[in-house]
Design an enzyme around this catalytic site. Sequence first.
Site, PDB file in Angstrom:
ATOM      1  N   CYS A   1       0.786 -12.948   3.282  1.00  0.00           N
ATOM      2  CA  CYS A   1       0.243 -13.990   2.402  1.00  0.00           C
ATOM      3  C   CYS A   1      -1.095 -14.543   2.875  1.00  0.00           C
ATOM      4  O   CYS A   1      -1.586 -15.524   2.321  1.00  0.00           O
ATOM      5  CB  CYS A   1       1.249 -15.135   2.270  1.00  0.00           C
ATOM      6  SG  CYS A   1       2.815 -14.648   1.527  1.00  0.00           S
ATOM      7  N   GLY A   2      -1.678 -13.942   3.882  1.00  0.00           N
ATOM      8  CA  GLY A   2      -2.979 -14.388   4.353  1.00  0.00           C
ATOM      9  C   GLY A   2      -4.084 -13.529   3.769  1.00  0.00           C
ATOM     10  O   GLY A   2      -4.407 -13.608   2.590  1.00  0.00           O
TER      11      GLY A   2
ATOM     12  N   ASP B   1       7.170  -9.103  12.449  1.00  0.00           N
ATOM     13  CA  ASP B   1       5.735  -8.962  12.728  1.00  0.00           C
ATOM     14  C   ASP B   1       5.055  -8.589  11.421  1.00  0.00           C
ATOM     15  O   ASP B   1       5.387  -7.587  10.800  1.00  0.00           O
ATOM     16  CB  ASP B   1       5.526  -7.865  13.779  1.00  0.00           C
ATOM     17  CG  ASP B   1       4.074  -7.399  13.862  1.00  0.00           C
ATOM     18  OD1 ASP B   1       3.186  -8.230  13.628  1.00  0.00           O
ATOM     19  OD2 ASP B   1       3.849  -6.212  14.161  1.00  0.00           O
TER      20      ASP B   1
ATOM     21  N   TYR C   1      -5.511 -20.044  16.286  1.00  0.00           N
ATOM     22  CA  TYR C   1      -5.260 -18.938  15.368  1.00  0.00           C
ATOM     23  C   TYR C   1      -6.605 -18.444  14.844  1.00  0.00           C
ATOM     24  O   TYR C   1      -7.496 -19.242  14.541  1.00  0.00           O
ATOM     25  CB  TYR C   1      -4.384 -19.424  14.212  1.00  0.00           C
ATOM     26  CG  TYR C   1      -3.793 -18.352  13.330  1.00  0.00           C
ATOM     27  CD1 TYR C   1      -2.639 -17.688  13.710  1.00  0.00           C
ATOM     28  CD2 TYR C   1      -4.380 -18.026  12.117  1.00  0.00           C
ATOM     29  CE1 TYR C   1      -2.074 -16.714  12.896  1.00  0.00           C
ATOM     30  CE2 TYR C   1      -3.818 -17.060  11.293  1.00  0.00           C
ATOM     31  CZ  TYR C   1      -2.659 -16.405  11.697  1.00  0.00           C
ATOM     32  OH  TYR C   1      -2.110 -15.438  10.881  1.00  0.00           O
TER      33      TYR C   1
ATOM     34  N   ASN D   1       0.197  -4.305  10.106  1.00  0.00           N
ATOM     35  CA  ASN D   1      -0.646  -3.337   9.434  1.00  0.00           C
ATOM     36  C   ASN D   1       0.110  -2.012   9.442  1.00  0.00           C
ATOM     37  O   ASN D   1       0.993  -1.808  10.275  1.00  0.00           O
ATOM     38  CB  ASN D   1      -1.974  -3.206  10.184  1.00  0.00           C
ATOM     39  CG  ASN D   1      -2.987  -2.352   9.459  1.00  0.00           C
ATOM     40  OD1 ASN D   1      -2.874  -1.142   9.401  1.00  0.00           O
ATOM     41  ND2 ASN D   1      -4.006  -2.996   8.913  1.00  0.00           N
TER      42      ASN D   1
ATOM     43  N   TRP E   1       4.908 -13.615   5.032  1.00  0.00           N
ATOM     44  CA  TRP E   1       4.598 -12.204   5.272  1.00  0.00           C
ATOM     45  C   TRP E   1       3.584 -11.689   4.248  1.00  0.00           C
ATOM     46  O   TRP E   1       3.843 -11.710   3.048  1.00  0.00           O
ATOM     47  CB  TRP E   1       5.906 -11.406   5.212  1.00  0.00           C
ATOM     48  CG  TRP E   1       5.754  -9.918   5.240  1.00  0.00           C
ATOM     49  CD1 TRP E   1       5.005  -9.185   6.087  1.00  0.00           C
ATOM     50  CD2 TRP E   1       6.402  -8.983   4.360  1.00  0.00           C
ATOM     51  NE1 TRP E   1       5.140  -7.849   5.807  1.00  0.00           N
ATOM     52  CE2 TRP E   1       5.991  -7.702   4.761  1.00  0.00           C
ATOM     53  CE3 TRP E   1       7.302  -9.120   3.296  1.00  0.00           C
ATOM     54  CZ2 TRP E   1       6.439  -6.540   4.119  1.00  0.00           C
ATOM     55  CZ3 TRP E   1       7.751  -7.969   2.659  1.00  0.00           C
ATOM     56  CH2 TRP E   1       7.333  -6.700   3.063  1.00  0.00           C
TER      57      TRP E   1
ATOM     58  N   GLU F   1      -0.093 -10.674  13.751  1.00  0.00           N
ATOM     59  CA  GLU F   1       0.305  -9.453  14.459  1.00  0.00           C
ATOM     60  C   GLU F   1      -0.477  -9.278  15.751  1.00  0.00           C
ATOM     61  O   GLU F   1       0.105  -8.983  16.810  1.00  0.00           O
ATOM     62  CB  GLU F   1       0.103  -8.230  13.569  1.00  0.00           C
ATOM     63  CG  GLU F   1       0.467  -6.936  14.292  1.00  0.00           C
ATOM     64  CD  GLU F   1       0.357  -5.697  13.429  1.00  0.00           C
ATOM     65  OE1 GLU F   1       1.127  -4.757  13.662  1.00  0.00           O
ATOM     66  OE2 GLU F   1      -0.502  -5.668  12.530  1.00  0.00           O
ATOM     67  N   GLU F   2      -1.794  -9.436  15.686  1.00  0.00           N
ATOM     68  CA  GLU F   2      -2.612  -9.230  16.874  1.00  0.00           C
ATOM     69  C   GLU F   2      -2.245 -10.215  17.985  1.00  0.00           C
ATOM     70  O   GLU F   2      -2.197  -9.841  19.171  1.00  0.00           O
ATOM     71  CB  GLU F   2      -4.095  -9.359  16.517  1.00  0.00           C
ATOM     72  CG  GLU F   2      -4.645  -8.219  15.678  1.00  0.00           C
ATOM     73  CD  GLU F   2      -4.416  -8.392  14.191  1.00  0.00           C
ATOM     74  OE1 GLU F   2      -4.781  -7.499  13.408  1.00  0.00           O
ATOM     75  OE2 GLU F   2      -3.867  -9.436  13.807  1.00  0.00           O
TER      76      GLU F   2
END
Length: 690
Positions: free
Chosen positions: A431-432, A298, A356, A301, A429, A316-317
């Site tokens: 990278c957004g 996941d 998304y 945060n 992971w 994650e959300e």
Amino acid sequence: MEERNSSSVQKDWKGTSFQDICKGKGPWSFSVSPINLTRYHFILYEFPVTLQKPPKPYKSKHVYLWDEDHVRMPFSENNLFSVNENNTDIIKERWKLITDTLSVPITTSEEFECALNKYNSRLPRFEALHHFLNEEMEDEESEIFFKLILPKIISLALKLPDLLPNGIPLLKKNQTRSLSLSQEQISCLLANAFLCTFPWKKTVASTYPGINFISLFSSFARPQRRKCISEKLKSICNYFRRVTSNVPTGVVTFQRKMIPKSRMPRWDTLDNNLGNTKVHISKSGTIEGNGLGCLQVDFANKNIGGGVLRYGCVQEEIRFVICPELIVGRLFVEQLEKGEAVVVTGVERYNDYSGYGDTFEWAGDYQDQTPYDDYRRRKTEICIIDAIRFNKPKEQFQCSLIIRELNKAYVGFHTRETGNLAPVATGNWGCGAFNGSKNLKTLIQLMACSASGRDLVYFTFGDENLQENFYNFYLFLGYNQITIAQLWNFLSTFKSTNYSEDKLYSFVQQAYFDSKKQPTIVQFFGKPEKTVKQNLPGPVASCSKEMFKSTSVDELMDVVVGQTDSDCSSDDLVQSSQPEDTPKVKAFTNSKTVRSSKNIADKLPKTDMSAIFDMLDGNESKEGTHLALAQCDTFAMIDQYSEDTQKEEKFLELGVQKGRETKINRESLSPVIYLTSKKKITDYFSKTNK
């Protein structure tokens, strides 16, 4: 026809097939961590557990409902609320006020908001909830919600004193602790969160994310996310429809993991061959949908769940929305520190989805077919690790920050279990929105998998270039038998270049080929192999001078002598991958012995320095080599001479000191400078010996 279909499937992934990674036994054949009743694992239900009916709540004579180490429970007698009656403020027990208020039928969203305001103060307007119930829902669906679903949610919430009579321990920072609850207990907690019954305390809210749905009901300020909020509420309503119609019978474990700095891997010394880690790289599919049986990452945060109860709607959300049982962790999992992770085992998936971010939509009910383990948990294991947010992407190539990400991934992937470990299913992971480099994060997670003894299943989420480049680079690592230590050394020098992050793979390849041509500058001018720095545990030995400047003497000594950052016993720590023997290191001191350069020069042995250079160049047959070997302590004396006399200018002139600080390779100096430096040093010590 079968061959054509097989070929089309082959184009979606590279590396080892998922079937081979599962050793031909299927995704559910991997070992799982057990549930053991210990001082570090809290179990809130009674044994034995069967799937025929929900587990009975565990009842003890020790009750913790209102203290600093446990969740403040809504039904505690210490949970008081001020009510104004006849212009007089009256203090009442909040739980009695909750039960009285919710016993009255609620038929509209306005009545629902009014009811919650009777036992909460200063609530915002539930504009998002009003929009969802009155605009997004059909009249028939809204009627079903108020007549059937909401009364069942209220009834489930009011069972809290019976289902969790002893309270809930907090999973605090700097501790390795586990907590197991039944799915029924989790549904009761989430029902209370939906009704916003948990007391709010400002000091607690700063480190615990919070679970009340107030912020979700009022998230209406961003028009482009209003649709997402409604889709989240659809998912939540579907979850409550399911659990109130058919009570789930399984259990879920939340494990908070912590490894102190002194027990982290020495990334600059690990000789694991990266090619021995199997990889499956897929450009299609999702972690939760195609990583079945794996340890699923996941992209978290530091406050687990991130913006799940607000506007957030990314990886994650979305995971927390389709598996709402994850949301309950926000109640008792404190904000994650650098060397910490959370692993959740047993959650069930209730919702399907599409899209998304702004395009996220609830796609209907999902029937989870994941089998149960021997402890009555779904064989779904989720690794919650938080990446660093980089405002300046180039900063992520600093040695200290690479180490931080390596350690974070290692904590999440490592386990005390041995043999038949599930592979890690992950992707881009951090990278957004966190601006992480895809190339760097692929290597960090590959190194962490190798150090943890797990294989890697990587989803590029449609990025074909990343799939191709990562796979080709993996073949390069395997073909050349490159180790973790070697790759770390190459990564640690990338920041000093002016290359963009997309050139990382090419840089490492070139650095490897260059390192095969000639020895490094350190091999010519460095200290002997056995030095205090090389014996330091943890990441200290691989730290640059810049990292030492940002570390206090006390912190360094904690690492040197093997002290941890926690007061937990050693049984509470993840087992170290390093030798247990603690090196004996002389304590730091502020005093400094002053010696004259003349005394040091007098004590230097009469050594033919040119013979030493011949030895380093491989010309061992030349006369004087054996004498040089016998007097190899000359290098230590040279170092002492440099430090005590503070004549760095001589070494800077020769390019020696620069070579030590940056660990640049010999070939990075021009041949002229290199040969000139050798000659100057040889001449200098020849004069000194005379």
